[in-house]
Write a protein that holds these residues in place. Structure first.
Motif: not given
Length: 477
Positions: A371-373, A379-394, A410-418
């Protein structure tokens, strides 16, 4: 007068009654002891020994001695052959490794250049050693690139437009000097007699043949640089035209290799280099690149794949392309070939994001369950990644939109933060502890060999920190 204080005995003229032992001067847990044990008992140097096929001649230095010095030097930031020669006299650790022998810098430099391929192989040996110790798990890896300063000045580079103008100027100068030399040779006897009378038998006014030779050599360098830029532009145009022709044939359901080759040749013949395309006279294979500080330097692009468990480098390479995009698939493939397994997760930054790499990431996940992230934007300095939209992927979502959505979960943000915690410290340790920001060897092969030697020494330092000298001794036995 002070008090009659008693000081510890100090006698600079004291003669040693017994010969000193370098082994007693070095602490038992010193890195130099680890390097000595590693070279003598663990590493396979057969490729180096196999290169000595001539019995005659003056005996060379033992390869074990030279490899000891190079590994310890590249691990501690002493990479210059002259600096290693000085350390063999001034530094106890180097004297211990060299058994109080001090090879001259020419021998060290020749050994490194002659056995560069074998020394590059130490990288895979260091990786296998880390695997035997359980330090490589291939659960999560991070891929990134860093700009390595080439052993060349950017001021020794010249653009294509200036090359063409300068070549015409030098050609005119050469023609003028050739005419002057021809005139002198036509009247050689009279000229020699007159100059002997004016300047003396050993004197001279202007050394035209030497000046002509200098200009001709300069003209040859200009022509070689121009040919290099033209060849690179032609190769790039040929590759693009062949890829476009291949896509058109696939869409039409055909396959004509001759048509593909013809399209490539036509594009190569029509192409003309960009006026700002540059070539460097000192290291023609290096390129001007923008580093992390925003400065333009003469450099190579050093790539590395790092395992999350103990920051072991599993793949290392050098390219002459400033962009990281072309390195995504080759680096992950090299990591899998070196370790024998594909990672569960691969973390890469926005520099690798392209339509081709997004498609390759999807294919890699389907074939190897990796799985590639991949960041789709910066992102600009201190900019946070917005949460994923709800529902299925179009269903009509593009690969880029799907990747951006994956990173916002949530898993994607946790993984990429590493990612930064895995690969960035490795680059920092190589640049500071090993003084690896500046390459010493020229040419892409030399840069690649030195970068992999730096990576090997980084891995060996991690092994030393993990098991120490006692652990290595148990592994050797």
């Amino acid at each position: 007068m002070g008090v009659a204080k008693v000081f510890r005995r100090f006698d600079p003229d004291q003669i040693l009654l017994m010969p000193p032992s370098l082994d007693e001067w070095l602490p038992q847990d010193h890195l130099a002891r680890f390097v000595a044990e590693l070279v003598d008992e663990v590493l396979d140097l057969s490729a180096i020994y196999a290169d000595y096929t001539e019995v005659r001649g003056f005996p060379p230095y033992d390869p074990r001695l030279m490899v000891r010095l190079l590994i310890y030097g590249y691990t501690t930031g002493v990479r210059s052959s002259r600096a290693i020669e000085r350390k063999c006299v001034d530094d106890v650790a180097f004297r211990f490794l060299a058994a109080d022998v001090a090879p001259d810098f020419r021998s060290i430099a020749r050994f490194r250049r002659r056995h560069l391929d074998a020394l590059t192989g130490l990288f895979t040996q260091s990786l296998r050693l880390a695997q035997r110790l359980g330090m490589v798990r291939m659960g999560r890896v991070a891929l990134d690139g860093t700009k390595l300063r080439a052993n060349a000045s950017k001021h020794k580079a010249m653009s294509y437009a200036r090359l063409v103008d300068k070549e015409q100027v030098v050609e005119a100068e050469v023609a003028e000097l050739e005419a002057a030399v021809a005139g002198l040779l036509a009247d050689a006897e009279a000229t020699d007699t007159a100059e002997d009378a004016q300047y003396g038998r050993d004197g001279k006014d202007v050394d035209l043949p030497a000046e002509l030779d200098r200009r001709e050599k300069r003209l040859a360098r200009l022509q070689a640089a121009r040919a290099q830029i033209e060849a690179e532009a032609a190769a790039e145009a040929r590759a693009k035209a062949e890829a476009a022709q291949t896509r058109r044939q696939e869409a039409a359901g055909g396959a004509d290799a001759e048509a593909v080759a013809a399209a490539g040749e036509q594009a190569a013949a029509r192409t003309k280099p960009k006026p700002k395309a540059q070539a460097n006279f000192t290291d023609p294979e290096s390129r001007i690149m923008k580093n992390g500080d925003g400065a333009y330097i003469q450099a190579y692009n050093g790539q590395a794949v790092v395992d999350d468990a103990h920051q072991i480098i599993t793949a290392a390479d050098v390219t002459d392309c400033a962009s990281d995009c072309p390195s995504y698939t080759p680096m992950l493939d090299q990591s899998a070939a070196n370790t024998g397994s594909h990672p569960e997760q691969a973390l890469v930054d926005a520099g690798y994001c392209s339509d081709d790499n997004l498609a390759a990431a999807a294919a890699r996940q389907a074939e190897h369950a990796t799985t590639t992230f991949m960041a789709t934007g910066r992102l600009s300095h201190d900019e946070q990644v917005p949460p994923a939209p709800r529902g299925r992927i179009p269903n009509n979502a593009t690969l880029k939109q799907r990747m951006a959505r994956r990173l916002r979960t949530k898993p994607g943000r946790a993984a990429y933060a590493r990612r930064k915690a895995i690969v960035e410290p490795v680059f920092g340790q190589i640049m500071t502890c090993q003084d690896g920001r500046q390459l010493l060897l020229r040419g892409q092969d030399g840069a690649r060999g030195e970068w992999r030697l730096l990576a090997a020494c980084h891995n060996l330092r991690k092994v030393f920190g993990h098991v120490g000298l006692a652990g290595l001794a148990r592994l050797a036995t």
